[in-house]
Design a protein around this motif. Structure first.
Motif, PDB file in Angstrom:
ATOM      1  N   UNK A 271      45.070  46.932  47.559  1.00  0.00           N
ATOM      2  CA  UNK A 271      46.451  47.159  48.003  1.00  0.00           C
ATOM      3  C   UNK A 271      47.445  46.789  46.909  1.00  0.00           C
ATOM      4  N   UNK A 272      47.199  45.665  46.224  1.00  0.00           N
ATOM      5  CA  UNK A 272      48.149  45.206  45.209  1.00  0.00           C
ATOM      6  C   UNK A 272      48.098  46.037  43.931  1.00  0.00           C
ATOM      7  N   UNK A 273      46.903  46.327  43.456  1.00  0.00           N
ATOM      8  CA  UNK A 273      46.771  46.931  42.128  1.00  0.00           C
ATOM      9  C   UNK A 273      46.343  48.396  42.142  1.00  0.00           C
ATOM     10  N   UNK A 274      45.511  48.767  43.089  1.00  0.00           N
ATOM     11  CA  UNK A 274      45.021  50.130  43.135  1.00  0.00           C
ATOM     12  C   UNK A 274      43.518  50.176  43.329  1.00  0.00           C
ATOM     13  N   UNK A 275      42.994  51.300  43.765  1.00  0.00           N
ATOM     14  CA  UNK A 275      41.564  51.419  44.091  1.00  0.00           C
ATOM     15  C   UNK A 275      40.632  51.101  42.920  1.00  0.00           C
ATOM     16  N   UNK A 276      41.030  51.408  41.685  1.00  0.00           N
ATOM     17  CA  UNK A 276      40.121  51.197  40.552  1.00  0.00           C
ATOM     18  C   UNK A 276      39.898  49.715  40.245  1.00  0.00           C
ATOM     19  N   UNK A 277      40.709  48.819  40.839  1.00  0.00           N
ATOM     20  CA  UNK A 277      40.559  47.388  40.603  1.00  0.00           C
ATOM     21  C   UNK A 277      39.632  46.720  41.612  1.00  0.00           C
ATOM     22  N   UNK A 278      39.251  47.435  42.668  1.00  0.00           N
ATOM     23  CA  UNK A 278      38.408  46.847  43.709  1.00  0.00           C
ATOM     24  C   UNK A 278      37.016  46.511  43.178  1.00  0.00           C
ATOM     25  N   UNK A 279      36.641  47.087  42.050  1.00  0.00           N
ATOM     26  CA  UNK A 279      35.338  46.815  41.453  1.00  0.00           C
ATOM     27  C   UNK A 279      35.129  45.318  41.198  1.00  0.00           C
ATOM     28  N   UNK A 280      36.225  44.560  41.105  1.00  0.00           N
ATOM     29  CA  UNK A 280      36.118  43.127  40.802  1.00  0.00           C
ATOM     30  C   UNK A 280      36.231  42.251  42.044  1.00  0.00           C
ATOM     31  N   UNK A 281      35.990  42.815  43.245  1.00  0.00           N
ATOM     32  CA  UNK A 281      36.214  42.036  44.466  1.00  0.00           C
ATOM     33  C   UNK A 281      35.282  40.834  44.592  1.00  0.00           C
ATOM     34  N   UNK A 282      34.018  41.020  44.260  1.00  0.00           N
ATOM     35  CA  UNK A 282      33.081  39.901  44.366  1.00  0.00           C
ATOM     36  C   UNK A 282      33.372  38.846  43.296  1.00  0.00           C
ATOM     37  N   UNK A 283      33.779  39.297  42.118  1.00  0.00           N
ATOM     38  CA  UNK A 283      34.177  38.356  41.063  1.00  0.00           C
ATOM     39  C   UNK A 283      35.370  37.523  41.517  1.00  0.00           C
ATOM     40  N   UNK A 284      36.300  38.134  42.252  1.00  0.00           N
ATOM     41  CA  UNK A 284      37.466  37.404  42.755  1.00  0.00           C
ATOM     42  C   UNK A 284      37.045  36.272  43.678  1.00  0.00           C
ATOM     43  N   UNK A 285      36.087  36.521  44.557  1.00  0.00           N
ATOM     44  CA  UNK A 285      35.628  35.469  45.477  1.00  0.00           C
ATOM     45  C   UNK A 285      35.022  34.306  44.693  1.00  0.00           C
ATOM     46  N   UNK A 286      34.184  34.625  43.722  1.00  0.00           N
ATOM     47  CA  UNK A 286      33.549  33.569  42.918  1.00  0.00           C
ATOM     48  C   UNK A 286      34.604  32.788  42.142  1.00  0.00           C
ATOM     49  N   UNK A 287      35.565  33.483  41.546  1.00  0.00           N
ATOM     50  CA  UNK A 287      36.616  32.813  40.776  1.00  0.00           C
ATOM     51  C   UNK A 287      37.483  31.930  41.670  1.00  0.00           C
ATOM     52  N   UNK A 288      37.773  32.407  42.885  1.00  0.00           N
ATOM     53  CA  UNK A 288      38.563  31.598  43.821  1.00  0.00           C
ATOM     54  C   UNK A 288      37.813  30.321  44.199  1.00  0.00           C
ATOM     55  N   UNK A 289      36.497  30.432  44.372  1.00  0.00           N
ATOM     56  CA  UNK A 289      35.697  29.239  44.641  1.00  0.00           C
ATOM     57  C   UNK A 289      35.724  28.268  43.475  1.00  0.00           C
ATOM     58  N   UNK A 290      35.788  28.809  42.261  1.00  0.00           N
ATOM     59  CA  UNK A 290      35.836  27.959  41.075  1.00  0.00           C
ATOM     60  C   UNK A 290      37.121  27.169  40.949  1.00  0.00           C
ATOM     61  N   UNK A 291      38.165  27.566  41.671  1.00  0.00           N
ATOM     62  CA  UNK A 291      39.421  26.829  41.606  1.00  0.00           C
ATOM     63  C   UNK A 291      39.347  25.481  42.309  1.00  0.00           C
ATOM     64  N   UNK A 292      38.339  25.280  43.143  1.00  0.00           N
ATOM     65  CA  UNK A 292      38.186  23.979  43.807  1.00  0.00           C
ATOM     66  C   UNK A 292      37.828  22.893  42.788  1.00  0.00           C
ATOM     67  N   UNK A 293      36.744  23.049  41.996  1.00  0.00           N
ATOM     68  CA  UNK A 293      36.523  22.028  40.955  1.00  0.00           C
ATOM     69  C   UNK A 293      37.623  22.018  39.899  1.00  0.00           C
ATOM     70  N   UNK A 294      38.228  23.176  39.639  1.00  0.00           N
ATOM     71  CA  UNK A 294      39.294  23.198  38.639  1.00  0.00           C
ATOM     72  C   UNK A 294      40.486  22.357  39.070  1.00  0.00           C
ATOM     73  N   UNK A 295      40.805  22.371  40.372  1.00  0.00           N
ATOM     74  CA  UNK A 295      41.939  21.591  40.849  1.00  0.00           C
ATOM     75  C   UNK A 295      41.727  20.100  40.615  1.00  0.00           C
ATOM     76  N   UNK A 296      40.473  19.658  40.674  1.00  0.00           N
ATOM     77  CA  UNK A 296      40.158  18.262  40.375  1.00  0.00           C
ATOM     78  C   UNK A 296      40.214  18.028  38.867  1.00  0.00           C
ATOM     79  N   UNK A 297      39.646  18.953  38.116  1.00  0.00           N
ATOM     80  CA  UNK A 297      39.593  18.806  36.667  1.00  0.00           C
ATOM     81  C   UNK A 297      40.980  18.755  36.045  1.00  0.00           C
TER      82      UNK A 297
END
Length: 481
Positions: free
Chosen positions: A313-339
Motif C-alpha cells: 500500500x505504501x510503496x507499490x506492488x513491486x516492493x512486496x517481495x521484501x515482506x518476509x524480510x520486513x518481519x525479520x528486520x522488525x524482530x531485530x529491532x528488539x535487541x537493537x533497542x537494548x543495544x
C-alpha cells in the motif's frame, strides 16, 4: 542538562525527520520505482563505509572529550587537523577509483559522491561537537534538514528530468545546510592543536572507530553485499535492493524514541562517569530502556500481521517481495533497542575498547552470514544475517557493561508488553480479515486501531502506568499552558 526535556526535543525532531524521510521514500518509490532506489541506497551505503577511514572515530572521541569540560578548545582544534588529512586522502582515492565506484553504483556518480562525502563528514562532525557541549536539544532542527532537502530538492529536480541524480542532489544540498548551520551554532573556540591532545583523542578513537565500523556494518553490509550480487549478476536485481532497503527503513521507525534517549544520555552519562556518580547511571539505564521496549515489541507483532499491506500500500506492488524480510528486520529491532542504550553507556564510561571488541566480533559474523545467507535465501537471508549478528552484539555489550555497573533491565514490564502485543495482534488480524486494505488511509486507520488496543492494555499494568506518569508528568506540566 535536562535529559528528559532534551530527549523529547530530539524525539520530536526525529519524528519530523522520519516523516520527511518516509514521505520521500513513499514519493520516490511510487514515482521512480524500485530499481533507481537500488542505485541511491548503495550510494548511501558506500558513503557510510568509505566515511569510516575518513573519520577514524574522531567525531565520537571529540564529543567525549568536550563533554568532560576540560581543554575543549584544544581538543576541537586538534580534532579538526586530525580529521582533515584522512578525509582528503579518502576523497582522492575515491576519485582515482572512479570506474569501480560508478560500476558499484550503476551510474556515473563518482564526482558527486566525493563532494557529498566531504560535506556530510563536516556536518556530522559539527553535530558531534554540539552534543559534546551538552547542547543535544539544539541539534534537533539539524536532524530534519537532510531528509527534508532530500524530499523537496530531490522531488523538484526529479520533476525536471534529473532521474536518480535528483535524489543524490537532494541529499547533497541537505548535507551542505547541516554543515553550515551546525558550525554556525558551535560555541567552542578552535584552540591550538597539541600532540598531547592528539594522543588523548586517538586513545579513545582507536576503539570508537571499531564500534562505528560495527554500526555501519550493521546498517549497510546487507545492502552492500546485495549490491555486489547485482554487479556479479548472481540472482539479485537493483529492484530487490530497493525493496529490501525500503523494508529496512520501515522497520527503523520504531527505534526513534530509543535512539533519541540514547543520543541525549551519552554526554550526561559521560559527565556522571567523570564525577563517579555510578548510582545515577545505574538508575538511568532501565528508565531509559523501558519506553523503547514498549514500542518495538508491538511493532514486531504488527509487522507479522501487516507486512505485505505495509509494503504494497505504501510503496507499490513491486516492493512486496521484501515482506518476509520486513518481519525479520522488525524482530531485530528488539535487541537493537537494548543495544542502542548499552553501547552508549559503555562508551560514556570510557570503555570504547570493550564496545569495539563486541562490534568487531558481530561485524565479522554479519559479513559472513550475509554472503552465505543471501546466496542461499536472497532478501530473507540478508535480514536473518543482520538480525542474528546484532543480537550477538547486544549480548556481548550487556556482558561487558555488567562488569562495571549493576544492569537492571525492566523484565516484568517487557513481559507485560509481550502479552499486550499478542492480544493487539489478534485484534488487528481479526479486523484485517473483514476489510480489504487498498488505501493509505485504511492502512493508517487499522494501525491506529492496533495502537489504541495496545496502549489500553499496556497502561492497565500498574508499574508501566506509574513509570509513564513519573517520566511524562514533569514534561507535560512544563509544556502545559
Amino acid at each position: 542538562m535536562n535529559v528528559a526535556k532534551s530527549s523529547l526535543k530530539i524525539f520530536g525532531a526525529r519524528v519530523c525527520k522520519a516523516v520527511c524521510s518516509f514521505s520521500a521514500v513513499v514519493v520516490f518509490s511510487r514515482e521512480v520505482g524500485a530499481a533507481p532506489l537500488g542505485t541511491y541506497y548503495p550510494f548511501l551505503a558506500l558513503l557510510g563505509i568509505v566515511g569510516l577511514p575518513a573519520g577514524l572515530g574522531l567525531a565520537h572521541a571529540t564529543q567525549k572529550r568536550i563533554s568532560e569540560d576540560d581543554d575543549s578548545a584544544a581538543y576541537l582544534g586538534t580534532a579538526i587537523v586530525l580529521k582533515l588529512l584522512p578525509l582528503l586522502g579518502v576523497a582522492a582515492v575515491s576519485l582515482a577509483a572512479g570506474d569501480y565506484v560508478n560500476r558499484f553504483l550503476g551510474a556515473d556518480l563518482v564526482t558527486l559522491f566525493v563532494a557529498t562525502l566531504l560535506v556530510s563528514s563536516v556536518g556530522d562532525f559539527a553535530l558531534g561537537v554540539l552534543r559534546g557541549e551538552l547542547r543535544v536539544g539544539e541539534t534537533a532542527i539539524l536532524e530534519v534538514i537532510r531528509p527534508l532537502s532530500w524530499l523537496v530538492v530531490g522531488y523538484l529536480l526529479y520533476r525536471q528530468g534529473y532521474g536518480v541524480r535528483a535524489l543524490v542532489y537532494g541529499y547533497f544540498v541537505g548535507s551542505v545546510l547541516v554543515a553550515t548551520i551546525g558550525w554556525w551554532k558551535v560555541s567552542t573556540p578552535v584552540g591550538r592543536p597539541t600532540v598531547e591532545h592528539a594522543r588523548s583523542l586517538f586513545e579513545y578513537a582507536r576503539f570508537s572507530v571499531i564500534s562505528s565500523i560495527g554500526g555501519y556494518f550493521y546498517s549497510w553490509t546487507d545492502v552492500g553485499v546485495l549490491t555486489l550480487f547485482v554487479v556479479l549478476g548472481a540472482g539479485v536485481t537493483r529492484a530487490d535492493v530497493g525493496a529490501y532497503e525500503n523494508a529496512w527503513r520501515l522497520s527503523l521507525v520504531v527505534t526513534l524514541f530509543g535512539k533519541s534517549i540514547a543520543t541525549t544520555l551519552f554526554p550526561q552519562i559521560s559527565r556522571w562517569d567523570a564525577e563517579d556518580a555510578t548510582e545515577k547511571i545505574e538508575s538511568a539505564i532501565p528508565t531509559a530502556l523501558l519506553p523503547s521496549l514498549l514500542v518495538v515489541v508491538p511493532a514486531f507483532v504488527g509487522s507479522i500481521v501487516l507486512a505485505k499491506d505495509l509494503l504494497g500500500v505504501l510503496f507499490g506492488p513491486e516492493f512486496v517481495v521484501a515482506w518476509l524480510a520486513l518481519i525479520v528486520l522488525a524482530g531485530g529491532k528488539i535487541p537493537e533497542s537494548v543495544h542502542i542504550l548499552l553501547t552508549q553507556a559503555l562508551n560514556a564510561i570510557d570503555r570504547p575498547d570493550l564496545a569495539a571488541y563486541a562490534s568487531i566480533t558481530s561485524a565479522g559474523l554479519n559479513l559472513l552470514l550475509n554472503v552465505v545467507l543471501i546466496w542461499q535465501f536472497g532478501l530473507v537471508g540478508a535480514a536473518v544475517a543482520t538480525t542474528v549478528s546484532f543480537a550477538l552484539n547486544t549480548a556481548i555489550h550487556a556482558h561487558y557493561l555488567t562488569q562495571f555497573l549493576e544492569l537492571r533491565l525492566p523484565f516484568r514490564e517487557a513481559a507485560w508488553s509481550v502479552v499486550a502485543s499478542a492480544v493487539m495482534g489478534g485484534a488487528v488480524y481479526g479486523v484485517r480479515t473483514l476489510i480489504e486494505l487498498e488505501t493509505v488511509v485504511q492502512l493508517f486507520a487499522i494501525i491506529l486501531f492496533g495502537a489504541a488496543v495496545y496502549a489500553t492494555l499496556v497502561l492497565a499494568y500498574g508499574p508501566v502506568r506509574m513509570e509513564a506518569r513519573r517520566t511524562l508528568g514533569p514534561l507535560l506540566s512544563e509544556y502545559s499552558l
